[in-house]
Motif scaffolding. Structure first.
Motif, PDB file in Angstrom:
ATOM      1  N   ALA A  22      21.400  51.063  41.775  1.00 37.21           N
ATOM      2  CA  ALA A  22      22.595  50.504  42.400  1.00 37.21           C
ATOM      3  C   ALA A  22      22.232  49.645  43.603  1.00 37.21           C
ATOM      4  CB  ALA A  22      23.528  51.619  42.836  1.00 37.21           C
ATOM      5  N   VAL A  23      22.902  48.527  43.704  1.00 43.59           N
ATOM      6  CA  VAL A  23      22.648  47.604  44.799  1.00 43.59           C
ATOM      7  C   VAL A  23      23.853  47.623  45.724  1.00 43.59           C
ATOM      8  CG1 VAL A  23      22.247  45.188  45.384  1.00 43.59           C
ATOM      9  CG2 VAL A  23      21.241  46.148  43.318  1.00 43.59           C
ATOM     10  N   ALA A  24      23.594  47.806  46.992  1.00 41.44           N
ATOM     11  CA  ALA A  24      24.681  47.782  47.964  1.00 41.44           C
ATOM     12  C   ALA A  24      25.147  46.341  48.153  1.00 41.44           C
ATOM     13  CB  ALA A  24      24.201  48.361  49.284  1.00 41.44           C
ATOM     14  N   LEU A  25      26.438  46.182  48.283  1.00 40.00           N
ATOM     15  CA  LEU A  25      26.994  44.856  48.518  1.00 40.00           C
ATOM     16  C   LEU A  25      26.851  44.496  49.986  1.00 40.00           C
ATOM     17  CD1 LEU A  25      30.259  45.273  46.457  1.00 40.00           C
ATOM     18  CD2 LEU A  25      28.352  43.803  45.881  1.00 40.00           C
ATOM     19  N   PRO A  26      26.574  43.236  50.286  1.00 45.20           N
ATOM     20  CA  PRO A  26      26.525  42.839  51.693  1.00 45.20           C
ATOM     21  C   PRO A  26      27.884  43.079  52.344  1.00 45.20           C
ATOM     22  CG  PRO A  26      25.631  41.113  50.280  1.00 45.20           C
ATOM     23  CD  PRO A  26      26.254  42.144  49.384  1.00 45.20           C
ATOM     24  N   ALA A  27      27.879  43.453  53.596  1.00 51.35           N
ATOM     25  CA  ALA A  27      29.120  43.737  54.314  1.00 51.35           C
ATOM     26  C   ALA A  27      30.044  42.529  54.290  1.00 51.35           C
ATOM     27  CB  ALA A  27      28.808  44.122  55.751  1.00 51.35           C
ATOM     28  N   GLY A  28      31.303  42.792  54.018  1.00 51.14           N
ATOM     29  CA  GLY A  28      32.309  41.739  54.040  1.00 51.14           C
ATOM     30  C   GLY A  28      32.363  40.866  52.803  1.00 51.14           C
ATOM     31  N   THR A  29      31.596  41.213  51.766  1.00 51.23           N
ATOM     32  CA  THR A  29      31.633  40.408  50.541  1.00 51.23           C
ATOM     33  C   THR A  29      32.410  41.144  49.460  1.00 51.23           C
ATOM     34  OG1 THR A  29      29.566  41.323  49.694  1.00 51.23           O
ATOM     35  CG2 THR A  29      29.409  39.307  50.997  1.00 51.23           C
ATOM     36  N   LYS A  30      32.841  40.386  48.478  1.00 52.76           N
ATOM     37  CA  LYS A  30      33.569  40.965  47.354  1.00 52.76           C
ATOM     38  C   LYS A  30      32.590  41.351  46.261  1.00 52.76           C
ATOM     39  CE  LYS A  30      37.678  38.335  48.361  1.00 52.76           C
ATOM     40  NZ  LYS A  30      38.703  37.447  47.894  1.00 52.76           N
ATOM     41  N   ASN A  31      33.009  42.256  45.408  1.00 53.39           N
ATOM     42  CA  ASN A  31      32.187  42.678  44.282  1.00 53.39           C
ATOM     43  C   ASN A  31      32.532  41.802  43.078  1.00 53.39           C
ATOM     44  OD1 ASN A  31      30.457  44.085  42.608  1.00 53.39           O
ATOM     45  ND2 ASN A  31      31.928  45.699  42.190  1.00 53.39           N
ATOM     46  N   TYR A  32      31.997  40.585  43.059  1.00 51.79           N
ATOM     47  CA  TYR A  32      32.252  39.679  41.943  1.00 51.79           C
ATOM     48  C   TYR A  32      31.590  40.222  40.684  1.00 51.79           C
ATOM     49  CZ  TYR A  32      33.689  36.347  45.492  1.00 51.79           C
ATOM     50  OH  TYR A  32      34.325  35.736  46.531  1.00 51.79           O
ATOM     51  N   ILE A  33      32.302  40.068  39.563  1.00 45.61           N
ATOM     52  CA  ILE A  33      31.785  40.542  38.285  1.00 45.61           C
ATOM     53  C   ILE A  33      32.396  39.686  37.182  1.00 45.61           C
ATOM     54  CG2 ILE A  33      33.599  42.287  38.015  1.00 45.61           C
ATOM     55  CD1 ILE A  33      31.412  44.160  36.849  1.00 45.61           C
ATOM     56  N   THR A  34      31.648  39.453  36.125  1.00 43.49           N
ATOM     57  CA  THR A  34      32.184  38.680  35.005  1.00 43.49           C
ATOM     58  C   THR A  34      33.107  39.574  34.174  1.00 43.49           C
ATOM     59  OG1 THR A  34      30.363  39.252  33.518  1.00 43.49           O
ATOM     60  CG2 THR A  34      30.086  37.262  34.865  1.00 43.49           C
ATOM     61  N   THR A  35      33.936  38.966  33.353  1.00 37.71           N
ATOM     62  CA  THR A  35      34.843  39.750  32.511  1.00 37.71           C
ATOM     63  C   THR A  35      34.050  40.658  31.576  1.00 37.71           C
ATOM     64  OG1 THR A  35      35.024  37.783  31.123  1.00 37.71           O
ATOM     65  CG2 THR A  35      36.870  38.245  32.550  1.00 37.71           C
ATOM     66  N   GLU A  36      32.931  40.171  31.054  1.00 41.41           N
ATOM     67  CA  GLU A  36      32.104  40.984  30.159  1.00 41.41           C
ATOM     68  C   GLU A  36      31.479  42.150  30.925  1.00 41.41           C
ATOM     69  OE1 GLU A  36      30.441  42.696  27.040  1.00 41.41           O
ATOM     70  OE2 GLU A  36      31.876  41.057  26.943  1.00 41.41           O
ATOM     71  N   GLY A  37      31.010  41.911  32.137  1.00 43.43           N
ATOM     72  CA  GLY A  37      30.440  42.973  32.959  1.00 43.43           C
ATOM     73  C   GLY A  37      31.480  44.032  33.295  1.00 43.43           C
ATOM     74  N   TYR A  38      32.702  43.592  33.595  1.00 47.74           N
ATOM     75  CA  TYR A  38      33.794  44.514  33.895  1.00 47.74           C
ATOM     76  C   TYR A  38      34.087  45.400  32.675  1.00 47.74           C
ATOM     77  CZ  TYR A  38      38.261  46.194  35.722  1.00 47.74           C
ATOM     78  OH  TYR A  38      39.284  46.984  36.172  1.00 47.74           O
ATOM     79  N   ARG A  39      34.120  44.770  31.502  1.00 47.99           N
ATOM     80  CA  ARG A  39      34.361  45.536  30.265  1.00 47.99           C
ATOM     81  C   ARG A  39      33.267  46.575  30.029  1.00 47.99           C
ATOM     82  NH1 ARG A  39      34.843  40.726  27.044  1.00 47.99           N
ATOM     83  NH2 ARG A  39      36.689  39.792  27.883  1.00 47.99           N
ATOM     84  N   ARG A  40      32.010  46.192  30.283  1.00 48.64           N
ATOM     85  CA  ARG A  40      30.902  47.129  30.081  1.00 48.64           C
ATOM     86  C   ARG A  40      30.999  48.327  31.026  1.00 48.64           C
ATOM     87  NH1 ARG A  40      27.224  42.770  29.219  1.00 48.64           N
ATOM     88  NH2 ARG A  40      26.767  42.788  31.437  1.00 48.64           N
ATOM     89  N   LEU A  41      31.334  48.081  32.302  1.00 48.80           N
ATOM     90  CA  LEU A  41      31.460  49.190  33.256  1.00 48.80           C
ATOM     91  C   LEU A  41      32.614  50.108  32.882  1.00 48.80           C
ATOM     92  CD1 LEU A  41      30.752  47.591  36.764  1.00 48.80           C
ATOM     93  CD2 LEU A  41      29.198  48.862  35.288  1.00 48.80           C
ATOM     94  N   ARG A  42      33.737  49.508  32.451  1.00 47.41           N
ATOM     95  CA  ARG A  42      34.884  50.326  32.022  1.00 47.41           C
ATOM     96  C   ARG A  42      34.535  51.153  30.786  1.00 47.41           C
ATOM     97  NH1 ARG A  42      39.678  50.837  34.144  1.00 47.41           N
ATOM     98  NH2 ARG A  42      40.504  51.204  32.070  1.00 47.41           N
ATOM     99  N   ALA A  43      33.791  50.566  29.868  1.00 43.42           N
ATOM    100  CA  ALA A  43      33.384  51.289  28.656  1.00 43.42           C
ATOM    101  C   ALA A  43      32.448  52.443  29.016  1.00 43.42           C
ATOM    102  CB  ALA A  43      32.703  50.341  27.678  1.00 43.42           C
ATOM    103  N   GLU A  44      31.533  52.221  29.962  1.00 44.64           N
ATOM    104  CA  GLU A  44      30.631  53.292  30.387  1.00 44.64           C
ATOM    105  C   GLU A  44      31.421  54.430  31.028  1.00 44.64           C
ATOM    106  OE1 GLU A  44      26.902  54.277  33.380  1.00 44.64           O
ATOM    107  OE2 GLU A  44      27.562  52.193  33.186  1.00 44.64           O
TER     108      GLU A  44
END
Length: 186
Positions: A22-44
């Motif tokens: 797991a990679v920590a996000l830099p402070a004050g940034t958003k967690n950008y993710i592609t639609t395919e990446g979002y689907r994979r995390l939801r499936a997991e």
């Protein structure tokens, strides 16, 4: 046996289950993710919640019913695996809650490097690379999917085809020539 030697931790949230990957996000940034990446995390998350966790709970229940738990491998391993699953589920839930889904196919400036772009570039040594800029939770550098916060991605962002950008690394400075920029289509 003394409990101090067998008890792992009272606080399972210590490392929040992020693990080494797991990679920590830099402070004050958003967690950008592609639609395919979002689907994979939801499936997991769905797989852990609906399939893997209930199976492990069933094994732990069976092992607990066998009596002495102190030397029961199925019980001890099952409890440990449950903690790992719960930790990963908490992590995925938190990441999905703050995820900002970006569809690279809708990028209006397709001649410039932004999140979701696939970029072919050449370094000073003449070696050609092809990378896709993705979210931190979907980066797989060996497959050419690099995080948008990585040094290479930061050097490439906002550049155009034909531009030369500077990449600063611990080994020195490198010049990257951008050969091609492409985005996925819907």
């Amino acid at each position: 046996m003394n409990k101090a030697f067998v008890k792992e931790s009272d606080n399972d949230d210590e490392d929040d289950g992020l693990g080494p990957e797991a990679v920590a996000l830099p402070a004050g940034t958003k967690n950008y993710i592609t639609t395919e990446g979002y689907r994979r995390l939801r499936a997991e998350l769905a797989h852990l919640m609906n399939e893997e966790r209930p199976e492990v709970v069933q094994v732990v229940s069976w092992a607990a019913s066998n009596g002495d738990r102190s030397e029961n491998g199925d019980y001890l391993y099952g409890k440990k695996r449950l903690r790992e699953i719960d930790r990963r589920m908490r992590f995925l839930t938190k990441r999905l809650e703050v995820a900002e889904v970006v569809n690279p196919a809708t990028q209006p400036n397709k001649d410039q490097v932004f999140f979701g772009a696939t970029v072919e570039y050449c370094d000073k040594a003449g070696e050609t690379f092809r990378v896709t800029i993705v979210g931190v939770d979907e980066a797989e550098p060996l497959q050419g999917r690099i995080s948008w916060i990585s040094p290479v991605a930061r050097a490439l962002l906002k550049a155009h085809e034909g531009d030369t950008v500077t990449l600063r690394t611990p080994g020195g400075v490198d010049e990257l020539d951008i050969l091609e920029i492409s985005y996925p289509t819907d």
